[in-house]
Design an enzyme around this catalytic site. Structure first.
Site, PDB file in Angstrom:
ATOM      1  N   ARG A 167      10.230 -39.843  78.996  1.00 41.05           N
ATOM      2  CA  ARG A 167       9.330 -38.948  78.281  1.00 41.05           C
ATOM      3  C   ARG A 167       8.042 -38.822  79.079  1.00 41.05           C
ATOM      4  NH1 ARG A 167      12.762 -36.717  76.252  1.00 41.05           N
ATOM      5  NH2 ARG A 167      13.231 -36.371  74.047  1.00 41.05           N
TER       6      ARG A 167
ATOM      7  N   GLU B 134       4.742 -29.448  78.421  1.00 40.48           N
ATOM      8  CA  GLU B 134       5.774 -28.642  79.074  1.00 40.48           C
ATOM      9  C   GLU B 134       5.866 -27.266  78.425  1.00 40.48           C
ATOM     10  OE1 GLU B 134       9.397 -30.850  78.774  1.00 40.48           O
ATOM     11  OE2 GLU B 134       8.689 -32.505  80.033  1.00 40.48           O
TER      12      GLU B 134
ATOM     13  N   HIS C  66      12.591 -30.544  83.289  1.00 39.17           N
ATOM     14  CA  HIS C  66      13.220 -31.241  82.165  1.00 39.17           C
ATOM     15  C   HIS C  66      14.721 -30.917  82.122  1.00 39.17           C
ATOM     16  CE1 HIS C  66      12.117 -33.156  78.064  1.00 39.17           C
ATOM     17  NE2 HIS C  66      13.346 -33.484  78.410  1.00 39.17           N
TER      18      HIS C  66
END
Length: 319
Positions: free
Chosen positions: A234, A263, A282
């Site tokens: 994370r 993000e 990601h």
């Protein structure tokens, strides 16, 4: 101290619960959920039904966070955003989707490890300049990877790296006399300083909780002695300012960041200017529809048998 997680819902309660599905869950997945549960899936309404219901999706609207929620199955592996968005119904079961994510993330980590040792980026730059020059390659065998997170994902990462001869050391809340599969050794966080100094790679695969927010900060990065840092957990577990300082000082050799605190980052975000850093979108462990169906089905079978699913989340801990 937080109390124990709630008991799984009784099979008879599950048998009469309505199946609600978030609007962003695709129709092929809905059809499979209907097949597994033997009932029609309903797109989640604006208000909670009068009777018991289970819900499948990425988020849970406030209107559906009631005492009639029996079970929520998240289509994602991480549940921090879900738990941070509002109080969780105390008796509702929360499960998550992992699927083949560990395999995908492990291959991502190994790809960057090998690319670094084989000077892939340097050879690519040389090719662009039409330059012929031999570059040294670094064998991975015998080097150490320090992996934070020894659960389902961290264990698969460790197993793949270990298969290449890399010594794998896991960091957990408490040391393990018998390491989980994939690890040569598992130590507690209070014994990490020496291993941080010996590591060639530091791999972060931690969930985001109150205890892990900003976990990788100046103190940990100052103990690194030339390791490369890879974050597949994370983004908010890393203090980017501290990482930047360690990169500038050279204590951290390189960084590969698949996750960030915010993000997507704006084009002028400082993360793009971190030295010797690659940011990916990601994408190390994208969840497939088949993962959602398989993990929901496994949880359904365990609940029908009266067992707490292996993919259940302890809401008090956040993972």
């Amino acid at each position: 101290m937080p109390g124990p997680p709630p008991a799984p819902p009784a099979p008879e309660l599950l048998a009469r619960a309505r199946l609600l599905v978030a609007p962003d869950v695709g129709e092929p997945v809905v059809r499979e959920l209907e097949r597994i549960t033997g009932r029609a899936g309903e797109r989640a309404p604006g208000n909670a039904p009068d009777g018991p219901y289970l819900h499948v999706g990425a988020s849970l609207p406030e209107a559906l966070r009631t005492g009639r929620l029996v079970w929520f199955h998240s289509v994602n592996a991480g549940t921090d955003a879900l738990l941070d968005s509002g109080p969780w119904p105390p008796d509702a079961l929360l499960t998550r989707t992992v699927g083949r994510m560990g395999e995908r993330i492990a291959q991502y980590v190994l790809a960057w490890v090998l690319a670094e040792c084989q000077s892939v980026s340097e050879f690519t730059a040389q090719h662009a300049r039409a330059e012929w020059r031999r570059l040294p390659c670094e064998p991975v065998a015998g080097r150490t990877a320090l992996i934070y997170g020894t659960g389902r994902i961290g264990s698969v990462v460790a197993g793949l790296l270990r298969g290449c001869g890399i010594r794998t050391v896991g960091v957990a809340r408490t040391p393990r006399p018998v390491p989980p599969p994939g690890f040569d050794l598992v130590i507690g966080a209070d014994a990490e300083t020496e291993e941080l100094g010996a590591a060639r790679w530091v791999v972060a695969a931690l969930p985001l909780t109150d205890a892990t927010r900003g976990y990788f900060g100046a103190r940990r990065f100052s103990a690194v002695r030339g390791a490369s840092f890879v974050n597949v957990g994370r983004g908010a577990t890393v203090d980017l300012a501290a990482l930047g300082a360690a990169l500038h000082a050279g204590t951290v050799r390189r960084a590969v960041l698949d996750v960030l605190p915010r993000e997507p980052p704006a084009p002028d975000d400082g993360c793009w200017r971190l030295p010797r850093t690659v940011i990916t979108s990601h994408s190390a462990g994208i969840t497939a529809d088949a993962d959602v169906v398989a993990d929901f089905g496994a949880c359904w079978d365990e609940l029908r048998a009266g067992r707490r699913p292996a993919l259940a989340v302890d809401v008090s801990r956040g993972y």
